[in-house]
Design a protein around this motif. Sequence first.
Motif, PDB file in Angstrom:
ATOM      1  N   GLN A   3      46.715  50.909  94.817  1.00 55.75           N
ATOM      2  CA  GLN A   3      45.601  50.529  93.949  1.00 55.75           C
ATOM      3  C   GLN A   3      44.980  51.787  93.373  1.00 55.75           C
ATOM      4  OE1 GLN A   3      42.971  47.888  96.282  1.00 55.75           O
ATOM      5  NE2 GLN A   3      43.478  46.318  94.770  1.00 55.75           N
ATOM      6  N   ALA A  23      40.007  56.445  92.074  1.00 58.70           N
ATOM      7  CA  ALA A  23      40.208  56.433  93.523  1.00 58.70           C
ATOM      8  C   ALA A  23      41.509  55.712  93.845  1.00 58.70           C
ATOM      9  CB  ALA A  23      39.037  55.745  94.198  1.00 58.70           C
ATOM     10  N   ALA A  24      42.352  56.371  94.626  1.00 55.98           N
ATOM     11  CA  ALA A  24      43.658  55.810  94.945  1.00 55.98           C
ATOM     12  C   ALA A  24      43.710  55.324  96.383  1.00 55.98           C
ATOM     13  CB  ALA A  24      44.744  56.866  94.732  1.00 55.98           C
ATOM     14  N   SER A  25      44.394  54.222  96.579  1.00 57.15           N
ATOM     15  CA  SER A  25      44.686  53.729  97.921  1.00 57.15           C
ATOM     16  C   SER A  25      46.149  53.322  97.960  1.00 57.15           C
ATOM     17  CB  SER A  25      43.784  52.548  98.305  1.00 57.15           C
ATOM     18  OG  SER A  25      43.942  51.490  97.386  1.00 57.15           O
ATOM     19  N   GLY A  26      46.781  53.524  99.105  1.00 53.96           N
ATOM     20  CA  GLY A  26      48.205  53.247  99.207  1.00 53.96           C
ATOM     21  C   GLY A  26      49.049  54.262  98.465  1.00 53.96           C
ATOM     22  N   TYR A  27      48.443  55.371  98.077  1.00 58.14           N
ATOM     23  CA  TYR A  27      49.106  56.394  97.254  1.00 58.14           C
ATOM     24  C   TYR A  27      48.398  57.710  97.527  1.00 58.14           C
ATOM     25  CZ  TYR A  27      50.775  58.728  92.971  1.00 58.14           C
ATOM     26  OH  TYR A  27      51.357  59.589  92.075  1.00 58.14           O
ATOM     27  N   THR A  28      49.177  58.786  97.599  1.00 61.71           N
ATOM     28  CA  THR A  28      48.608  60.100  97.878  1.00 61.71           C
ATOM     29  C   THR A  28      48.582  60.929  96.599  1.00 61.71           C
ATOM     30  OG1 THR A  28      49.487  59.999 100.123  1.00 61.71           O
ATOM     31  CG2 THR A  28      48.788  62.156  99.311  1.00 61.71           C
ATOM     32  N   LYS A  75      39.519  63.489  99.105  1.00 62.84           N
ATOM     33  CA  LYS A  75      38.974  62.177  98.727  1.00 62.84           C
ATOM     34  C   LYS A  75      40.047  61.278  98.124  1.00 62.84           C
ATOM     35  CE  LYS A  75      34.261  63.808  97.950  1.00 62.84           C
ATOM     36  NZ  LYS A  75      33.127  63.906  97.000  1.00 62.84           N
ATOM     37  N   ASN A  76      41.235  61.840  97.944  1.00 62.18           N
ATOM     38  CA  ASN A  76      42.346  61.080  97.343  1.00 62.18           C
ATOM     39  C   ASN A  76      41.931  60.489  95.994  1.00 62.18           C
ATOM     40  OD1 ASN A  76      45.122  60.531  97.767  1.00 62.18           O
ATOM     41  ND2 ASN A  76      44.659  58.393  98.219  1.00 62.18           N
ATOM     42  N   THR A  77      41.316  61.317  95.192  1.00 61.88           N
ATOM     43  CA  THR A  77      40.739  60.869  93.924  1.00 61.88           C
ATOM     44  C   THR A  77      41.117  61.820  92.795  1.00 61.88           C
ATOM     45  OG1 THR A  77      38.866  59.829  95.060  1.00 61.88           O
ATOM     46  CG2 THR A  77      38.578  60.338  92.726  1.00 61.88           C
TER      47      THR A  77
END
Length: 128
Positions: A3, A23-28, A75-77
Amino acid sequence: QVQLVESGGGSVQAGGSLRLSCAASGYTVSSYCMGWFRQSPGKEREGVVAIASVGRTSYADSVKGRFTISKDNAKNTLYLQMNSLKPEDTAMYYCAAVLRRCDVGSRLWRQQSWYNFWGQGTQVTVTS
């Protein structure tokens, strides 16, 4: 499940600034290439800027010197700092991510088909 969620859009007067976030989730975000695109009504979606995993960047001529892409790995952002905004910057802005080894040295980063994942977009409106 990957996402990408953009935020930070809004309305600003010409000459002003905005900072978009993705902002990422499930992804680096540190691992692959990511980019920002924009689309105005009646126009095709265009690539604005992209960044490789090692930090190499590539910008569209229309935003060079005004926009800056960056990543916060903790923050993976992904971010897009937009300064000296112009009315022609008005568009829906999307972040996009690649899920393979990549670089941004060629013009491939400008192609939508190069990316595997997309966010839902955030609207930027610049008034004169």
